[in-house]
Write an enzyme that holds these catalytic residues in place. Structure first.
Site, PDB file in Angstrom:
ATOM      1  N   CYS A 169       0.811  -1.224   0.000  1.00  0.00           N
ATOM      2  CA  CYS A 169       0.000   0.000   0.000  1.00  0.00           C
ATOM      3  C   CYS A 169       0.840   1.269   0.000  1.00  0.00           C
ATOM      4  CB  CYS A 169      -0.937   0.002   1.197  1.00  0.00           C
ATOM      5  SG  CYS A 169      -1.794  -1.564   1.366  1.00  0.00           S
ATOM      6  N   HIS A 309      -3.256   7.695   6.223  1.00  0.00           N
ATOM      7  CA  HIS A 309      -3.408   6.398   5.556  1.00  0.00           C
ATOM      8  C   HIS A 309      -4.836   5.911   5.826  1.00  0.00           C
ATOM      9  CE1 HIS A 309      -2.256   2.743   3.631  1.00  0.00           C
ATOM     10  NE2 HIS A 309      -2.359   2.003   4.712  1.00  0.00           N
ATOM     11  N   GLU A 320      -2.126   4.883  13.835  1.00  0.00           N
ATOM     12  CA  GLU A 320      -1.789   6.105  13.094  1.00  0.00           C
ATOM     13  C   GLU A 320      -2.116   7.341  13.928  1.00  0.00           C
ATOM     14  OE1 GLU A 320      -3.517   6.478   9.184  1.00  0.00           O
ATOM     15  OE2 GLU A 320      -2.139   8.102   8.652  1.00  0.00           O
ATOM     16  N   LYS A 342      -9.789   7.594   2.002  1.00  0.00           N
ATOM     17  CA  LYS A 342     -10.306   6.231   1.819  1.00  0.00           C
ATOM     18  C   LYS A 342     -11.758   6.128   2.263  1.00  0.00           C
ATOM     19  CE  LYS A 342      -5.884   3.800   2.001  1.00  0.00           C
ATOM     20  NZ  LYS A 342      -4.936   4.844   2.461  1.00  0.00           N
ATOM     21  N   HIS A 347      -9.894   1.771  -0.692  1.00  0.00           N
ATOM     22  CA  HIS A 347      -8.437   1.620  -0.662  1.00  0.00           C
ATOM     23  C   HIS A 347      -7.931   1.215  -2.050  1.00  0.00           C
ATOM     24  CE1 HIS A 347      -4.467   0.865   0.545  1.00  0.00           C
ATOM     25  NE2 HIS A 347      -4.664   0.223   1.676  1.00  0.00           N
ATOM     26  N   PHE A 406       1.372  -3.256   4.026  1.00  0.00           N
ATOM     27  CA  PHE A 406       1.606  -4.637   4.459  1.00  0.00           C
ATOM     28  C   PHE A 406       3.098  -4.919   4.371  1.00  0.00           C
ATOM     29  CE2 PHE A 406      -2.305  -7.593   3.735  1.00  0.00           C
ATOM     30  CZ  PHE A 406      -2.944  -6.980   4.786  1.00  0.00           C
TER      31      PHE A 406
END
Lengths: 813, 200
Positions: A169, A309, A320, A342, A347, A406
Site C-alpha cells: 500500500c 493512511h 496512526e 479512503k 483503498h 503490508f
C-alpha cells in the site's frame, strides 16, 4: 547543500468517481462516496463486496486489450501530461522519466475477450476458469512486471529511467518519493510519477477476505469505509490510478507552467516488526513522518493538514492516530486537521498513495480540506480533528500524505502551497551537487554454485557446473536442468519463525544473501538499524495454483457448475484455501523479510522492474550515498525462474534453451546483496573496500534502436572517465536480438572491449542476473586499471549499467 | 465423538488442537497447555491465528468462526451496554465470562480495554469452539430426505439422496450461543436493532 526544487505541474486520475481529476476532486470535496455494491463475474443476484470500482466503459476504447491497471495508468498519465501543458511526443526525451507503483496481481477476469472459452451464455464457466488457471498458470501472471511504466514511457517517447516499484500500500508513495528525490538531486527534468492498481479479481478479493482485512458490514456500501469511526471493521477495496507530473522548478517556470504545489519532503521507514501486525508503539509511522519533516526542513507546527493512511482497519487507525500525536505533540490538538480519503474512494492499494497525494496537493492548492465521511461514532482511541462529514475551507500552507503498507514499509510526502512569493527564495537553480564517493564493502550470494560468496567464487574458479536436474513437471516441459539452489539449506540460516513459514524460496534466498553481506560487513547493529535498504524483487512470486486448486475443489460439490456463486465460495470456501497465500505472494516480501530478520528500520525502496530490478536497486543505493542521503546502504535482489508460472512465461516467449532450438538460456535462481558505504565513512571505520562504484546509468529505449539506449546507460556510467572500459559483464542470453544489441554497443565502446557473461554458466535468473554480472565484474578488478562495466537490459527496453574500479590502496589501508 | 476429518484418530480434540498449535508455532506439545494464551505467552502473530484456524478446519472438517466475539456482542446488545468509551463494561465482562468459561474469570475484569480482549484467548478457547462446531456437524441431517451426512474432503453429502449439505457456520453458532448466554444473565441482556448487517 543547495538542491533543486520540485513542483507538481500536471495531474491525471481514474477512480470510482470517474475519469478525470475534476470528477474525483469534486466527489471527494462534496463528501460523496465512490463505493458501491460490486457484482463480479458471475453472480448478478448477490453482490460480492462493497468496492470502489471504475466504470470501464469510460476508458478509451483503444486500450481495451490491456489489463485494468495498465488502462487506468495510461488514461491518468495522458491526462496528467496534457494537463501540464506538454505535447506528444515529448521534446527532450532523455530528461523525462517514469516511476510508477503498481501491483502485479493479475485480474484474469479482464482477459475475458481473449479467453472467450470461459463465457457460456453470458455467464462465467468457473470450472473452465479454474482448469485454465491450473493448466496454464502463466495466464495468471503478468510476466512483464515493468509493463505499465514502459507503456507510459513509450506513450511519451521518453528515454529517461522508467521504473516500477512495489511496496504494497506504500507503492505509489515510494514511486512519487523516489521520483522527487532523483529530480531534486539533478537527474532529469520531468518524471511522470504515481500509481495504478486493480485487485478486483476473485483471487485478490478472496485473499484479502481470508486475511480478515475487508470491511465486514457493508449493507449500505457507501457507509462501508469508516476510517476512525468506532464501528470500523476493515477496508473497502477499490481500483484506479493517479499520476502526477513532477517537474524541476526552473524547467517549469521557464515554460510558464501552472504550478499546483511544491513537493518539499519525503520520508520512508520500515517497521521491521511483522508482516501484517503493526508494531504496537507505532515507531515505523512515527519515524517515517519525522523523516519527511526533517527532509523538508520544517517543524511539526508548520503542517496544517495530514491526509492519513486511514484504512478503517481497527488497528491502523488507532496506531496512526497515536503516531500523529507522537510526532506533532500539542499541535495535534491545536490546528492540525487530519482526514482519510479512503472514506470516500476506498483503498486503491498500490495506487492509494498517488490519489491521496493528488488530493493533498489539491487541498493546499484550492484551500479546501477534504472530509472524512462515515465518521459518526467517535472512538476514544481516535481523537484527532478528522474534518468529519463536510469539507472545510482552510488556507493550509503545508500538508502531509501518509501511506503504510503490508510488510511494514511506510512513506510520507510533504507538499507546500505554491505562490510566487516563495518562488523568490529559489535556491541555486539546477545546481549539480558534488558527488560523494561510494564503495562496496561486503557481498552476499545465494547461487547455484554456492550459498556464500567464497563458495560461489571457488566453484566458479574450479569450473564446476551450476546446472542440476529439475523435477518431473519441468522435464515434461523439456527443461531437464536448471540453475537450482538447495532451498532448505539456504533457508536454514533464517531465524525468524514467521519468515520461515511464509517466505517463498526466492525471498528466502534474499534474506540469506542479505545476512551474509551484513555479517561480512561487520556493521554494528545501530548502523544496520538505520541503514537504507534497496531491493529488486520479482513482480509476482508465488504459487497461484493454490487458489485455482481450491476453486476446483469447491466446485466438486456443485451441481452442473455452469455458473458459480462468488458469495457462496467466500462463505464455504474459507477452509479450502491457505489464508496466507496472498501474503506469500507479496512482491515486497524479500525486502520486508530482510528488514524483520535484521531489524532494519531505515529508508527503503522495492523495485519490480523485470530483469533490471536488482541493478536498479544497486544504482539507487549508490545514488543515495553519493548525494549524501545516507552513509550506508544494503542493496540487492532476488529472483527465481525455476517456478512453473514464471518458467511458462519464458517458455511461451521462446527464450528457454531446449533440444532442437538454436539459442536461448537455461532458467536459474539466486540472490545477491551488497553493502555500500561512503568511501570516507568506510575508511574511518576500517572497512575493506572491495570496489569503488564510480558511475551508473539508466535509460529507456522509446522510438530508437535498443542499442542506443543501452549505449547511453553505459556511457553515463563512464562519465568522468575518458577512455573505454577494460571489460564489460553483460547478459549474453543467446537470443539473436539481445546478443546483437550487446555486440553493437561493445563495438561502439572500443576496439579492445570484450563482453563477458555469467549467464552461460549460471543460467538466467531474471532480476538477479545483472547483479551476478556485477559480482563477476567486481572479482575481475584486480587485473585492470580502467573501469569495468556491468550492465543488463530488459528486452531491449530498460537498460542499466554500473561502472566499478578497484579501490585505491590508500582507501583500503 | 465425531472427529471430523479422521474418524480413526483415537486422540482427543484437546490433544489434536494442542498438536496443531504447537506445530504452527514451532513449539513442543509440552510448552502448549489449554491455559496458554496466544498473545504474549505463545507469541503468536495474527497470521499464526489464521494458519491455526485453517489447519483446524481441515483436520476436523468444520467451519471455524473468524469473528470478534466482543464486537458481535456490541452489535447484538448495543454500544454502551457492552463497551463504553473504549472500555468493556461490567455487563460486557459478565457476558464474556459465561461465553468463554475456559478463560479464568480473573483475566477478564471491568475496565479492560477493547483492544486487550484478544489477549485472553487461550488454546482452550479453540478447543471449545472446535467441539461446538463438531457437535453441530453431528446433529446435521439432510433437509430433503433426513439422511446422514458423509464427509468427502471439505464437503458434506447426504448418504441417502446424495445432496450436498453445507457445513454449519461456526460464526452463526457462536452468535446463537451468545444470545442464549445473554438470556441467562440477570437481568438478561436485551437485543437492539443496529443499522449494521450481520453478514454471516
Amino acid at each position: 547543500m543547495d538542491r533543486r526544487r520540485v513542483v507538481i505541474t500536471g495531474m491525471g486520475s481514474v477512480t470510482g468517481f470517474g475519469c478525470g481529476v475534476e470528477r474525483t476532486w469534486q466527489g471527494v470535496i462534496a463528501g460523496h462516496s465512490a463505493v458501491a455494491a460490486y457484482y463480479p463475474f458471475d453472480d448478478r443476484t448477490q453482490p460480492a463486496e462493497a468496492a470502489g470500482a471504475v466504470n470501464l466503459a469510460e476508458l478509451p476504447e483503444e486500450t481495451a486489450g490491456l489489463g485494468r491497471a495498465a488502462r487506468f495508468g495510461l488514461a491518468a498519465g495522458r491526462e496528467a501530461w496534457f494537463d501540464a501543458g506538454f505535447s506528444l511526443p515529448c521534446r527532450s526525451p532523455e530528461g523525462v522519466g517514469v516511476c510508477i507503483g503498481v501491483s502485479t496481481f493479475p485480474v484474469i477476469e479482464d482477459r475475458v475477450d481473449r479467453l472467450s472459452v470461459l463465457l457460456k451464455d453470458g455467464e462465467w464457466d468457473m470450472q473452465e476458469y479454474a482448469q485454465l488457471c491450473r493448466e496454464r498458470p502463466c495466464l495468471l501472471t503478468q510476466s512483464d512486471a515493468a509493463g505499465v511504466s514502459s507503456l507510459l514511457s513509450e506513450m511519451l517517447g521518453a528515454r529517461g529511467r522508467s521504473m516500477t516499484v512495489q511496496a504494497a500500500c506504500t507503492s505509489a508513495a515510494q514511486a512519487i518519493g523516489h521520483a522527487f528525490e532523483t529530480l531534486r538531486a539533478g537527474e532529469g527534468e520531468v518524471v511522470l510519477a504515481g500509481g495504478t492498481d486493480s485487485m478486483l479479481s476473485m483471487m485478490c478479493i478472496t485473499g484479502f477476505k481470508l486475511l480478515g482485512s475487508l470491511a465486514q458490514r457493508w449493507e449500505h456500501p457507501a457507509q462501508a469505509s469508516r476510517p476512525f469511526d468506532r464501528t470500523r471493521d476493515g477496508f473497502v477495496l477499490a481500483e484506479g490510478a493517479a499520476i502526477l507530473v513532477l517537474e524541476e522548478l526552473e524547467h517549469a517556470r521557464s515554460r510558464g507552467a501552472r504550478i499546483y504545489a511544491e513537493v518539499i519532503g519525503y520520508g520512508s521507514s520500515c517497521d521491521a516488526f511483522r508482516f501484517t501486525d503493526m508494531e504496537p508503539s507505532g515507531r515505523g509511522p512515527v519515524q517515517c513522518m519525522r523523516n519527511a519533516l526533517a527532509d523538508a526542513g520544517i517543524t511539526p507546527e508548520s503542517v496544517g493538514y495530514v491526509n492519513a493512511h486511514g484504512t478503517a482497519t481497527p488497528l491502523n487507525d488507532r496506531i496512526e492516530t497515536m503516531a500523529i500525536r507522537e510526532v506533532f505533540g500539542p499541535h495535534a490538538d491545536a490546528g492540525l486537521a487530519v482526514s482519510s480519503t479512503k472514506s470516500q474512494l476506498g483503498h486503491l492499494l498500490c495506487a492509494a498513495g498517488a490519489v491521496e497525494m493528488m488530493v493533498t496537493a489539491l487541498a493546499v492548492h484550492h484551500g479546501v480540506l477534504p472530509p472524512t465521511i462515515n465518521l459518526e461514532r467517535s472512538d476514544p482511541e481516535c481523537d484527532l480533528d478528522y474534518v468529519s462529514a463536510k469539507a472545510r475551507p482552510s488556507q493550509v500552507e503545508i500538508a502531509m500524505s501518509n501511506s503504510f503498507g503490508f510488510g511494514g514499509q511506510n512513506g510520507s510526502l510533504v507538499v507546500r502551497r505554491w505562490n510566487e512569493s516563495n518562488s523568490d527564495s529559489s535556491v541555486s537553480i539546477s545546481a549539480q551537487p558534488e558527488r560523494r564517493r561510494v564503495c562496496i564493502t561486503a557481498v552476499g550470494v545465494q547461487s547455484p554454485l554456492g550459498l556464500d560468496w567464497p563458495g560461489h567464487r571457488r566453484a566458479w574458479a574450479k569450473g564446476i557446473g551450476a546446472m542440476s536436474a529439475t523435477g518431473r513437471d519441468f522435464v515434461k516441459l523439456g527443461v531437464p536442468c536448471a540453475g537450482l539452489i538447495p532451498a532448505e539449506e539456504s533457508a536454514s540460516s533464517i531465524r525468524n519463525r514467521m519468515l520461515r513459514k511464509i517466505l517463498t524460496r526466492s525471498a528466502g534466498f534474499a534474506v540469506a544473501a542479505a545476512g551474509e553481506a551484513l555479517r561480512v560487513s561487520a556493521l554494528p547493529a545501530q548502523l544496520v538499524r538505520t541503514a537504507e535498504l534497496y531491493v529488486g524483487s520479482p513482480g509476482l512470486d508465488q504459487d497461484l495454483n493454490v487458489f485455482a486448486e481450491a476453486l476446483l475443489q469447491s466446485l466438486e460439490g456443485e451441481e452442473g457448475h455452469a455458473t458459480f456463486s462468488y458469495s457462496r465460495f467466500t462463505r464455504q470456501g474459507t477452509s479450502l484455501i491457505d489464508p496466507l497465500f496472498l501474503v506469500r505472494s507479496l512482491p515486497n516480501a524479500g525486502l520486508c523479510g530482510t528488514a524483520i530478520e535484521f531489524n532494519m528500520q531505515g529508508r527503503n525502496l522495492n523495485i519490480t522492474n523485470g530483469a533490471t530490478s536488482g541493478m536498479l536497486a544497486l544504482t539507487s543505493a549508490a545514488a543515495a550515498i553519493s548525494r549524501g542521503d545516507t552513509d550506508v546502504a544494503l542493496a540487492g535482489g532476488y529472483d527465481s525462474l525455476v517456478q512453473m508460472e514464471v518458467l511458462l512465461g519464458h517458455l511461451g516467449a521462446g527464450r528457454i534453451a531446449m533440444e532442437g532450438i538454436d539459442g536461448g538460456y537455461l532458467p536459474a535462481e539466486g540472490a545477491v546483496f551488497f553493502v555500500l558505504e561512503e568511501m570516507e565513512f568506510a575508511r574511518r571505520r576500517g572497512a575493506n573496500g572491495l570496489a569503488e562504484v564510480t558511475g551508473w546509468g539508466t535509460s529507456h529505449s522509446s522510438a530508437e534502436e535498443a542499442s542506443h539506449g543501452l549505449e547511453r546507460a553505459a556511457r553515463t556510467s563512464l562519465e568522468g572517465y575518458g577512455g573505454p572500459p577494460a571489460m564489460v559483464f553483460g547478459d549474453g542470453l543467446r537470443l539473436a536480438n539481445h546478443d546483437a544489441m550487446e555486440a553493437e554497443v561493445i563495438g561502439r565502446l572500443g576496439q579492445h572491449v570484450r563482453l563477458n557473461t555469467a549467464v552461460e554458466r549460471l543460467g538466467f535468473a531474471g532480476g538477479v542476473t545483472g547483479l551476478f554480472s556485477t559480482l563477476h565484474a567486481l572479482a575481475s578488478l584486480r587485473e585492470v586499471v580502467a573501469p569495468v562495466i556491468a550492465w543488463t537490459s530488459d528486452r531491449g527496453r530498460n537498460h542499466v549499467a554500473v561502472a566499478l574500479r578497484s579501490v585505491a590502496p590508500e582507501v583500503t589501508a | 465423538m465425531n472427529q471430523g476429518g479422521d474418524l480413526s484418530d483415537p486422540r482427543s480434540v484437546e490433544q489434536v488442537v494442542i498438536e496443531i498449535v504447537a506445530r504452527s508455532l514451532e513449539r513442543t506439545t509440552d510448552e502448549v497447555t489449554l491455559n496458554s494464551r496466544f498473545w504474549g505467552e505463545l507469541d503468536a502473530e495474527s497470521l499464526d491465528m489464521l494458519d491455526i484456524i485453517y489447519a483446524l478446519e481441515r483436520r476436523f472438517r468444520i467451519r471455524m468462526p473468524r469473528l470478534n466475539l466482543l464486537q458481535r456482542a456490541v452489535d447484538l446488545f448495543g454500544e454502551d451496554v457492552i463497551i463504553k468509551g473504549g472500555i468493556v463494561t461490567e455487563r460486557g465482562i459478565e457476558l464474556m465470562r459465561v461465553s468463554m468459561p475456559e478463560v479464568p474469570a480473573e483475566w477478564m475484569k471491568p475496565g479492560m480495554r477493547i483492544y486487550d480482549f484478544r489477549k485472553v484467548i487461550t488454546v482452550g478457547s479453540f478447543v471449545r469452539v472446535v467441539e461446538r462446531c463438531l457437535e453441530a456437524v453431528d446433529k446435521l441431517r439432510c433437509s430433503r430426505c433426513g439422511g446422514q451426512p458423509e464427509g468427502v474432503e471439505m464437503t458434506l453429502r447426504c448418504t441417502g439422496c446424495g445432496m450436498p449439505i453445507e457445513l454449519p457456520s461456526g460464526e452463526q453458532l457462536l452468535v446463537q450461543d451468545l444470545r442464549i448466554y445473554a438470556q441467562r444473565l440477570s437481568p438478561p441482556l436485551v437485543e437492539v436493532q443496529t443499522g449494521l448487517r450481520d453478514e454471516a
